[in-house]
Scaffold this motif. Structure first.
Motif, PDB file in Angstrom:
ATOM      1  N   LYS A   1       0.849  -1.195   0.000  1.00 19.60           N
ATOM      2  CA  LYS A   1       0.000   0.000   0.000  1.00 19.60           C
ATOM      3  C   LYS A   1       0.885   1.246   0.000  1.00 19.60           C
ATOM      4  O   LYS A   1       1.874   1.311   0.713  1.00 19.60           O
ATOM      5  N   LEU A   2       0.460   2.256  -0.771  1.00 17.06           N
ATOM      6  CA  LEU A   2       1.270   3.474  -0.919  1.00 17.06           C
ATOM      7  C   LEU A   2       0.550   4.686  -0.332  1.00 17.06           C
ATOM      8  O   LEU A   2      -0.680   4.735  -0.282  1.00 17.06           O
ATOM      9  N   LYS A   3       1.376   5.702   0.105  1.00 16.30           N
ATOM     10  CA  LYS A   3       0.881   7.030   0.484  1.00 16.30           C
ATOM     11  C   LYS A   3       1.305   8.029  -0.583  1.00 16.30           C
ATOM     12  O   LYS A   3       2.181   7.745  -1.387  1.00 16.30           O
ATOM     13  N   GLU A   4       0.709   9.236  -0.524  1.00 18.63           N
ATOM     14  CA  GLU A   4       1.016  10.244  -1.525  1.00 18.63           C
ATOM     15  C   GLU A   4       2.485  10.636  -1.444  1.00 18.63           C
ATOM     16  O   GLU A   4       2.999  10.962  -0.380  1.00 18.63           O
ATOM     17  N   GLY A   5       3.155  10.551  -2.595  1.00 16.73           N
ATOM     18  CA  GLY A   5       4.565  10.906  -2.655  1.00 16.73           C
ATOM     19  C   GLY A   5       5.498   9.734  -2.500  1.00 16.73           C
ATOM     20  O   GLY A   5       6.710   9.886  -2.701  1.00 16.73           O
ATOM     21  N   ASP A   6       5.008   8.532  -2.087  1.00 17.51           N
ATOM     22  CA  ASP A   6       5.883   7.373  -1.940  1.00 17.51           C
ATOM     23  C   ASP A   6       6.388   6.927  -3.309  1.00 17.51           C
ATOM     24  O   ASP A   6       5.739   7.138  -4.342  1.00 17.51           O
ATOM     25  N   ILE A   7       7.553   6.279  -3.307  1.00 14.90           N
ATOM     26  CA  ILE A   7       8.162   5.774  -4.550  1.00 14.90           C
ATOM     27  C   ILE A   7       7.991   4.248  -4.576  1.00 14.90           C
ATOM     28  O   ILE A   7       8.276   3.549  -3.587  1.00 14.90           O
ATOM     29  N   LEU A   8       7.537   3.730  -5.718  1.00 21.73           N
ATOM     30  CA  LEU A   8       7.355   2.278  -5.902  1.00 21.73           C
ATOM     31  C   LEU A   8       8.054   1.852  -7.187  1.00 21.73           C
ATOM     32  O   LEU A   8       7.818   2.436  -8.238  1.00 21.73           O
ATOM     33  N   ALA A   9       8.891   0.805  -7.088  1.00 18.74           N
ATOM     34  CA  ALA A   9       9.572   0.242  -8.261  1.00 18.74           C
ATOM     35  C   ALA A   9       9.344  -1.285  -8.266  1.00 18.74           C
ATOM     36  O   ALA A   9       9.245  -1.907  -7.192  1.00 18.74           O
ATOM     37  N   SER A  10       9.272  -1.869  -9.466  1.00 16.22           N
ATOM     38  CA  SER A  10       9.059  -3.336  -9.571  1.00 16.22           C
ATOM     39  C   SER A  10       9.842  -3.865 -10.761  1.00 16.22           C
ATOM     40  O   SER A  10      10.171  -3.111 -11.680  1.00 16.22           O
ATOM     41  N   ALA A  11      10.076  -5.182 -10.701  1.00 13.74           N
ATOM     42  CA  ALA A  11      10.823  -5.825 -11.809  1.00 13.74           C
ATOM     43  C   ALA A  11      10.227  -7.224 -12.046  1.00 13.74           C
ATOM     44  O   ALA A  11      10.225  -8.062 -11.147  1.00 13.74           O
ATOM     45  N   PRO A  12       9.715  -7.516 -13.273  1.00 13.65           N
ATOM     46  CA  PRO A  12       9.167  -8.857 -13.595  1.00 13.65           C
ATOM     47  C   PRO A  12      10.274  -9.777 -14.120  1.00 13.65           C
ATOM     48  O   PRO A  12      11.289  -9.306 -14.613  1.00 13.65           O
ATOM     49  N   THR A  13      10.066 -11.084 -13.972  1.00 14.11           N
ATOM     50  CA  THR A  13      11.012 -12.066 -14.502  1.00 14.11           C
ATOM     51  C   THR A  13      10.220 -13.163 -15.225  1.00 14.11           C
ATOM     52  O   THR A  13       9.239 -13.669 -14.676  1.00 14.11           O
ATOM     53  N   PRO A  14      10.615 -13.495 -16.435  1.00 10.29           N
ATOM     54  CA  PRO A  14       9.891 -14.578 -17.153  1.00 10.29           C
ATOM     55  C   PRO A  14       9.940 -15.886 -16.351  1.00 10.29           C
ATOM     56  O   PRO A  14      10.889 -16.138 -15.620  1.00 10.29           O
ATOM     57  N   ASN A  15       8.926 -16.651 -16.525  1.00  9.55           N
ATOM     58  CA  ASN A  15       8.792 -17.975 -15.914  1.00  9.55           C
ATOM     59  C   ASN A  15       8.694 -17.907 -14.384  1.00  9.55           C
ATOM     60  O   ASN A  15       8.900 -18.922 -13.720  1.00  9.55           O
ATOM     61  N   LEU A  16       8.452 -16.704 -13.847  1.00  4.92           N
ATOM     62  CA  LEU A  16       8.215 -16.591 -12.396  1.00  4.92           C
ATOM     63  C   LEU A  16       6.755 -16.248 -12.179  1.00  4.92           C
ATOM     64  O   LEU A  16       6.146 -15.484 -12.931  1.00  4.92           O
ATOM     65  N   SER A  17       6.254 -16.744 -11.077  1.00  5.67           N
ATOM     66  CA  SER A  17       4.849 -16.498 -10.777  1.00  5.67           C
ATOM     67  C   SER A  17       4.631 -15.158 -10.092  1.00  5.67           C
ATOM     68  O   SER A  17       3.508 -14.701 -10.017  1.00  5.67           O
ATOM     69  N   SER A  18       5.667 -14.527  -9.535  1.00  2.77           N
ATOM     70  CA  SER A  18       5.523 -13.277  -8.755  1.00  2.77           C
ATOM     71  C   SER A  18       6.507 -12.223  -9.250  1.00  2.77           C
ATOM     72  O   SER A  18       7.561 -12.558  -9.787  1.00  2.77           O
ATOM     73  N   ARG A  19       6.134 -10.952  -8.965  1.00  2.00           N
ATOM     74  CA  ARG A  19       7.006  -9.813  -9.238  1.00  2.00           C
ATOM     75  C   ARG A  19       7.674  -9.367  -7.926  1.00  2.00           C
ATOM     76  O   ARG A  19       7.206  -9.664  -6.839  1.00  2.00           O
ATOM     77  N   ILE A  20       8.755  -8.610  -8.046  1.00  2.00           N
ATOM     78  CA  ILE A  20       9.407  -8.042  -6.867  1.00  2.00           C
ATOM     79  C   ILE A  20       9.110  -6.539  -6.837  1.00  2.00           C
ATOM     80  O   ILE A  20       9.164  -5.874  -7.863  1.00  2.00           O
TER      81      ILE A  20
END
Length: 913
Positions: A232-251
């Motif tokens: 969950k994010l608040k106003e102004g928070d920074i969120l980054a993510s990275a997907p990987t093939p053949n994985l069921s989840s993102r980081i």
């Protein structure tokens, strides 16, 4: 620090800061008046609140404060500018962190895949069983295979339900598939082998370490890593993510805004705090290292200032003469000021010495002028000083004194000074000339309308404007002294030397006559029937006669002879180097010149005036020159008795007979006193400010048996010589005291001689007057009697004031000592009566006005009112009123009268109210 300040210090700081803010607002608004007010207030705040009082500490505090304020401003600007850039950098760092962790996870999963591929080969070859894998490996939690998309075989402790949940993500086209449980980081690896899909469950707790907040540079911003589920994010928070093939989840990488700001501020504050600490350490070390260097000129200036305050003006400024900094400028300025102060004190001291020295006798004038010239010469380093007094009427140099340091006085200066004295030069002028011997400055001042004084000085260089001012002060004092001498030695009406001058000259000529056996003759001259002139035509006509007779006598004698006004209508002529026979020729000439002159009173009335002359000569009449006056007086009496309009001489027999007649006149006076024929007359004293009668002066009159009224002037002189003044005072006081308490509540002025006041009889009469009436009675003591014995006069005045009487100083200005001795009496007298000669002559003689203004200034300073005597005309009345006199007295307000009521009615008839 603020919580440790005393309450008073806290209040002072608050008030000071509030004033500073107020002044700052005024400055911002452009009010220049308040600009300079800010600095003293800041200095007061630093000294009283912060307790910083030394110059180096103030410098350190100043620059440290400036540096600190600059750091704070830089910090705020840095935060404002850098915050956006920091957020961008954090976002990039979050993306890199997400990718880095995905790569690490993928690498770990590949390692698991290789191991599981080996296990798969062994299973396919039948070398091991599924149960062997789960029992022998501590990291493999379960193993099995799928067939037809369903679990066909299962071995291990990992829940089968989770395996079935993981199968849902498997796609038919994937050669392998990895499922990572985001809760416990269990890895389920699916690998295809012909018609089967094997799965192996691995415990991979090391993946949890890869998601730790403590790893990487982004950790200082409080980054949080999430695998498989989005935070969950608040106003102004920074969120980054990275997907990987053949994985069921993102980081996911989550960086809170507040943690970014907090970390950034801590980082910047730490940096600037280190700089702040470094600056103050530097300034403190500078203070310790340079305080002595900075304070040396300050302490030196303090020492010099303390010496200057103590009057030690000859201070050494050597170290400041070569210094090129501000302290050198201050030191050199102080040196100039000290030199200027020394010169000022030297000149003021010289002026003070001259003014305070003064003179008490006209005979002291040459010595006094010599002292003045020596003082001026020493003060201004003059080589030669020359002082001249020129009589404007005769255009002659009557007085000359010089002082010089050279062996021979400068003839060029003498010529220049006499040249200036002979020219028409404006009063107060300064003539500057360059002579071969040096520079000459010549000063010109007028002493009234009668004399001009000229002072010449020979110097190395011309005087500055300041020095000229000092010399002018000295010369004004000399003008004042000369004016006093003129007043004391010259009769103001006739401009002839007065009786005092006559007595001094007679003493001088007597000494010459005795030493060198030189002849000396004296003429005593009296205007015949002069009383009738005053009674019939008034005092103004009498004054005209006196002035004209004086002028005739001056023209009738030689230049070496001197005419004096002896008193009243009497004149005296001293004839040095002249025998008695020659004196008779001079007397005949005077008689003839007066007889043939017409004396006009107004435009249509003429008078016939004659004189009587008594002659005495040394050594014919006496070998004692001091007896000349007595013999000449007796000769005059003889001339009067023989019919007037003549001169007379007496021999020893006649001298004795006339003395007997004089004794008979004395007896007549004594008889009049005993018979009560001495009566009081009253003359009004008018209040010029309130336009009313203030009181009455009690005057003595003698009534002869035939009813003739004789004024005091005709018998007081004889009474004084016969020691009858006490008898006259007692008779008048006794007759007049019954009127002192009349219903009019008027003030009374009574004349008294110190000789009488010292007698118990007179004091007894004064003590009989009720105390409640004494405050309305002014005891008049003449100036000449008061100044002749100051201690005696003060003692008498104290006794009278102790009884409640008021004191009036009578005939002020008649004597030469007036201004010099007035300081002793001014605090004891209640009123000053200015001698009538000044009132009658002030519209003709500028000296009189100068003298009267000086008296007015003194009376104003000491709050002693002035009374002007002999006011007889409207012009004189208006003049004394303009000069600020409080009271007036004279025939203009009313003649002496035996009845006060009659005086009041006369004044009412003339318009006074």
């Amino acid at each position: 620090m603020a919580h440790r300040l005393p309450v008073c210090g806290l209040r002072l700081s608050v008030l000071t800061l509030s004033r500073i803010i107020k002044i700052y607002n005024k400055v911002i608004e452009g009010d220049k008046v308040y600009v300079m007010s800010l600095i003293p207030l800041l200095n007061q705040f630093v000294e009283k609140v912060l307790k910083v009082r030394t110059y180096p500490a103030k410098v350190t505090l100043l620059f440290g404060t400036i540096a600190s304020v600059s750091l704070i401003a830089a910090f705020l600007i840095d935060v404002y500018i850098s915050m956006g850039e920091v957020e961008r950098n954090v976002k990039l760092a979050a993306n890199r962190a997400a990718k880095f962790r995905i790569q690490a996870i993928v690498s770990r999963l590949r390692e698991i895949y290789r191991k599981d591929s080996l296990l798969l080969n062994l299973l396919e070859e039948g070398k091991i069983k599924l149960s062997d894998i789960t029992s022998l490996s501590s990291t493999v939690l379960c193993a099995g295979y799928l067939k037809g998309g369903k679990v066909a075989s299962y071995e291990g402790s990992y829940p089968l339900s989770k395996v079935k949940e993981a199968v849902k993500g498997l796609k038919s086209s994937d050669p392998y598939f990895v499922y990572v449980d985001p809760n416990d980081f269990t890895v389920v690896m699916f690998i295809r082998a012909e018609d089967k899909i094997y799965y192996f469950c691995h415990e991979a707790s090391d993946l949890r370490v890869l998601l730790s907040k403590k790893l990487g540079a982004i950790a200082r911003y409080g980054a949080e890593f999430y695998f498989g589920k989005e935070p969950k994010l608040k106003e102004g928070d920074i969120l980054a993510s990275a997907p990987t093939p053949n994985l069921s989840s993102r980081i996911y990488v989550h960086v809170p805004k507040e943690r970014i700001v907090q970390a950034f501020l801590i980082e910047r504050a730490t940096l600037y705090a280190r700089l702040f600490l470094l600056i103050w350490i530097t300034y403190s070390l500078g203070y310790l290292a340079f305080s002595k260097l900075l304070m040396y000129p300050v302490r030196r200036l303090q020492t010099i200032s303390n010496k200057l305050l103590k009057g030690e003006w000859n201070v050494d400024f050597m170290e400041f003469k070569t210094a090129q900094d501000e302290f050198g400028d201050i030191g050199r300025t102080l040196e100039r000021l000290s030199k200027k102060e020394m010169e000022y004190r030297e000149r003021v001291g010289a002026v003070f010495k001259i003014v305070m020295k003064g003179i008490t006798q006209p005979e002291e004038l040459p010595e006094f002028v010599d002292f003045v010239l020596k003082t001026l010469r020493e003060t201004f380093k003059a080589k030669h000083a020359l002082f001249l007094v020129k009589e404007l009427e005769s255009n002659k140099i009557s007085f000359r004194v010089q002082s010089y340091s050279l062996d021979v006085p400068s003839s060029a200066l003498s010529e220049l000074t006499q040249e200036v004295a002979s020219k028409s030069v404006a009063d107060g002028s300064v003539i500057k000339r360059n002579l071969k011997e040096g520079c000459a400055d010549v000063f010109v001042f007028d002493a009234g309308d009668t004399h001009r004084i000229v002072l010449g000085m020979l110097l190395d260089s011309h005087l500055s404007e300041d020095d000229i001012s000092y010399v002018k002060i000295v010369l004004r004092n000399l003008v004042y002294v000369l004016s006093l001498i003129h007043i004391a030695t010259v009769d103001l009406l006739t401009s002839l030397p007065n009786r005092r001058s006559f007595e001094n000259d007679l003493s001088r000529y007597r000494s010459i006559s005795l030493r060198y056996s030189r002849p000396l003759s004296l003429l005593l001259i009296d205007i015949d029937d002069f009383k009738a002139v005053n009674d019939v035509h008034g005092h103004q006509a009498g004054d005209l006669v006196l002035k004209k007779v004086a002028a005739i006598m001056k023209k009738s004698v030689r230049e070496s002879d001197t005419v004096y006004r002896y008193g009243g209508e009497e004149f005296a002529v001293l004839l040095p180097e002249t025998g008695k026979e020659q004196a008779k020729e001079v007397a005949r000439k005077i008689l003839e010149n007066v007889r043939k002159e017409t004396f006009w009173v107004g435009n249509d009335t003429s008078l016939y005036i004659t004189v009587s002359i008594g002659i005495a000569g040394f050594p014919e009449d006496t070998v004692f020159p001091e007896q000349l006056v007595s013999i000449a007086d007796v000769s005059l009496y003889k001339a009067k008795g023989e019919g007037k309009n003549r001169f007379a001489v007496v021999d020893k027999r006649e001298y004795s007979e006339i003395y007997i007649k004089s004794f008979q006149r004395e007896k007549e006076l004594v008889k009049s006193i005993k018979e009560g024929r001495l009566v009081p007359y009253f003359q009004p004293v008018y209040d010029l400010r309130e336009n009313r009668i203030f009181g009455y002066e009690v005057l003595s009159r003698m009534i002869r048996p035939n009813g003739e009224i004789v004024s005091a002037s005709e018998f007081v002189y004889k009474a004084a010589k016969s020691n009858l003044v006490e008898e006259i005072d007692a008779a008048i006081y006794t007759r007049a005291k019954e009127l002192f308490g009349c219903e009019k509540e008027s003030n009374f002025f009574i004349n008294a001689s110190p000789n009488s006041l010292e007698k118990e009889r007179i004091m007894g009469i004064l003590e009989e007057i009720p105390p409640e009436l004494r405050g309305k009675i002014y005891i008049e003591i003449t100036e000449s009697e008061a100044f002749s014995d100051m201690e005696r006069a003060l003692s008498i005045i104290r006794n009278l004031k102790g009884l409640g009487y008021k004191i009036a100083l009578d005939d002020f200005g008649a004597g030469f000592s007036s201004m010099l001795y007035l300081k002793y009496l001014i605090g004891s007298v209640d009123l000053i009566k200015v001698d009538g000669h000044f009132i009658k002559g002030m519209h003709r003689d500028k000296n009189n006005k100068v003298f009267l203004r000086s008296i007015k200034l003194i009376s104003y300073a000491f709050k002693v009112p002035l009374l002007g005597e002999w006011v007889e005309t409207q012009e004189e009345y208006e003049l004394i009123k303009r000069l600020g006199f409080r009271f007036g007295q004279g025939y203009f307000f009313g003649e002496p009268c035996p009845d006060c009521c009659e005086l009041d009615e006369n004044l009412l008839e003339r318009g006074f109210n």
